[in-house]
Design a protein around this motif. Structure first.
Motif, PDB file in Angstrom:
ATOM      1  N   GLY A 129       0.817  -1.208   0.000  1.00 18.21           N
ATOM      2  CA  GLY A 129       0.000   0.000   0.000  1.00 18.21           C
ATOM      3  C   GLY A 129       0.851   1.258   0.000  1.00 18.21           C
ATOM      4  N   HIS A 130       0.278   2.335  -0.501  1.00 16.63           N
ATOM      5  CA  HIS A 130       1.003   3.596  -0.604  1.00 16.63           C
ATOM      6  C   HIS A 130       1.368   4.164   0.761  1.00 16.63           C
ATOM      7  CE1 HIS A 130      -0.992   3.528  -4.587  1.00 16.63           C
ATOM      8  NE2 HIS A 130       0.141   4.063  -4.971  1.00 16.63           N
ATOM      9  N   SER A 131       0.442   4.068   1.700  1.00 17.58           N
ATOM     10  CA  SER A 131       0.676   4.667   3.020  1.00 17.58           C
ATOM     11  C   SER A 131       1.835   3.990   3.746  1.00 17.58           C
ATOM     12  CB  SER A 131      -0.576   4.562   3.879  1.00 17.58           C
ATOM     13  OG  SER A 131      -1.653   5.184   3.236  1.00 17.58           O
ATOM     14  N   LYS A 132       1.890   2.659   3.685  1.00 14.30           N
ATOM     15  CA  LYS A 132       2.964   1.948   4.360  1.00 14.30           C
ATOM     16  C   LYS A 132       4.307   2.234   3.693  1.00 14.30           C
ATOM     17  CE  LYS A 132       4.358  -2.422   6.267  1.00 14.30           C
ATOM     18  NZ  LYS A 132       3.991  -3.813   6.519  1.00 14.30           N
ATOM     19  N   ALA A 133       4.327   2.281   2.369  1.00 17.02           N
ATOM     20  CA  ALA A 133       5.574   2.584   1.661  1.00 17.02           C
ATOM     21  C   ALA A 133       6.050   3.995   2.000  1.00 17.02           C
ATOM     22  CB  ALA A 133       5.387   2.422   0.161  1.00 17.02           C
ATOM     23  N   LEU A 134       5.119   4.945   2.036  1.00 15.96           N
ATOM     24  CA  LEU A 134       5.478   6.317   2.397  1.00 15.96           C
ATOM     25  C   LEU A 134       5.996   6.385   3.833  1.00 15.96           C
ATOM     26  CD1 LEU A 134       5.467   9.323   1.588  1.00 15.96           C
ATOM     27  CD2 LEU A 134       3.171   9.439   2.525  1.00 15.96           C
ATOM     28  N   GLY A 135       5.336   5.677   4.744  1.00 24.74           N
ATOM     29  CA  GLY A 135       5.779   5.647   6.131  1.00 24.74           C
ATOM     30  C   GLY A 135       7.157   5.020   6.287  1.00 24.74           C
ATOM     31  N   VAL A 137       9.555   4.981   4.064  1.00 24.46           N
ATOM     32  CA  VAL A 137      10.560   5.913   3.547  1.00 24.46           C
ATOM     33  C   VAL A 137      10.762   7.069   4.521  1.00 24.46           C
ATOM     34  CG1 VAL A 137      11.036   7.575   1.719  1.00 24.46           C
ATOM     35  CG2 VAL A 137      10.198   5.319   1.141  1.00 24.46           C
ATOM     36  N   LEU A 138       9.673   7.659   5.004  1.00 28.57           N
ATOM     37  CA  LEU A 138       9.791   8.823   5.885  1.00 28.57           C
ATOM     38  C   LEU A 138      10.463   8.498   7.208  1.00 28.57           C
ATOM     39  CD1 LEU A 138       6.485  10.850   5.503  1.00 28.57           C
ATOM     40  CD2 LEU A 138       8.775  11.522   4.838  1.00 28.57           C
ATOM     41  N   PHE A 139      10.071   7.373   7.809  1.00 31.77           N
ATOM     42  CA  PHE A 139      10.554   7.086   9.151  1.00 31.77           C
ATOM     43  C   PHE A 139      11.792   6.192   9.190  1.00 31.77           C
ATOM     44  CE2 PHE A 139       6.063   8.180   9.942  1.00 31.77           C
ATOM     45  CZ  PHE A 139       6.302   9.294  10.704  1.00 31.77           C
ATOM     46  N   PRO A 145      15.593  14.550   8.721  1.00 26.55           N
ATOM     47  CA  PRO A 145      14.958  15.721   8.104  1.00 26.55           C
ATOM     48  C   PRO A 145      13.514  15.922   8.561  1.00 26.55           C
ATOM     49  CG  PRO A 145      16.149  14.490   6.438  1.00 26.55           C
ATOM     50  CD  PRO A 145      16.182  13.672   7.690  1.00 26.55           C
ATOM     51  N   LEU A 146      12.804  14.829   8.866  1.00 26.37           N
ATOM     52  CA  LEU A 146      11.432  14.947   9.350  1.00 26.37           C
ATOM     53  C   LEU A 146      11.393  15.609  10.732  1.00 26.37           C
ATOM     54  CD1 LEU A 146       8.570  14.141   8.409  1.00 26.37           C
ATOM     55  CD2 LEU A 146       8.824  12.084   9.776  1.00 26.37           C
TER      56      LEU A 146
END
Length: 173
Positions: A129-135, A137-139, A145-146
């Motif tokens: 899913g997009h949300s898990k992939a984004l999470g 990468v971000l975390f 940087p976050l």
């Protein structure tokens, strides 16, 4: 062909409404142009199959953040600021600012990789899913940087609180 036309429409509208948003003298009109920019950016995310980002863009940015900006504009009574001086007075400073912007755009364009394949494949994103992939990468890749972005966003919030508290303390409303 239709997707390319839609992408071109969204890209041109984002550029046009963004430029109109930063060149307006009236802050409310500027905010409305920025609202259109955010809505078109959400449409661009939909076109790129990033539904989660599109929904977050519309709900968080076009909804909550812009309403907060509108309240701040109305609370601060910006009639005096509209008559203020131009940010960069001399034309030489404006030219240097434009040259600096062009320099960064050229550096970014030279470092752009056309057929770059990241560590997350399309199959992984469709499976997880997009949300898990984004999470992920971000975390994992961009956690520092976050955190830095969180502090950068906290500083103006504290400054506005101090300014509003100081305004109430002085007796002016």
């Amino acid at each position: 062909m239709v997707l390319q036309g839609l992408f071109l429409y969204f890209a041109l509208m984002i550029l046009g409404t963004g430029i109109l948003g930063i060149t307006q003298k009236n802050p409310v009109k500027s905010l409305l142009w920025i609202l259109l920019t955010f809505v078109h950016l959400g449409g661009l995310y939909l076109l790129l199959n990033a539904e989660f980002l599109a929904v977050v863009q519309i709900i968080v940015y076009a909804g909550a953040i812009l309403v907060m900006f509108l309240f701040v504009i109305f609370l601060l009574d910006l009639k005096e600021e509209e008559k203020g001086e131009v940010f960069l007075k001399s034309w030489q400073l404006r030219v240097w600012a434009i040259l600096l912007l062009v320099f960064f755009l050229v550096i970014g364009g030279l470092n752009y990789k056309i057929f770059y394949q990241g560590p997350y494949t399309i199959e992984f994103i469709e499976k997880e899913g997009h949300s898990k992939a984004l999470g992920l990468v971000l975390f994992s890749d961009y956690v520092y940087p976050l955190i830095l972005l969180g502090f950068i966003l906290l500083v103006p919030l504290i400054g506005i609180g101090i300014m509003l508290f100081g305004r109430k303390k002085d007796g002016s409303s």
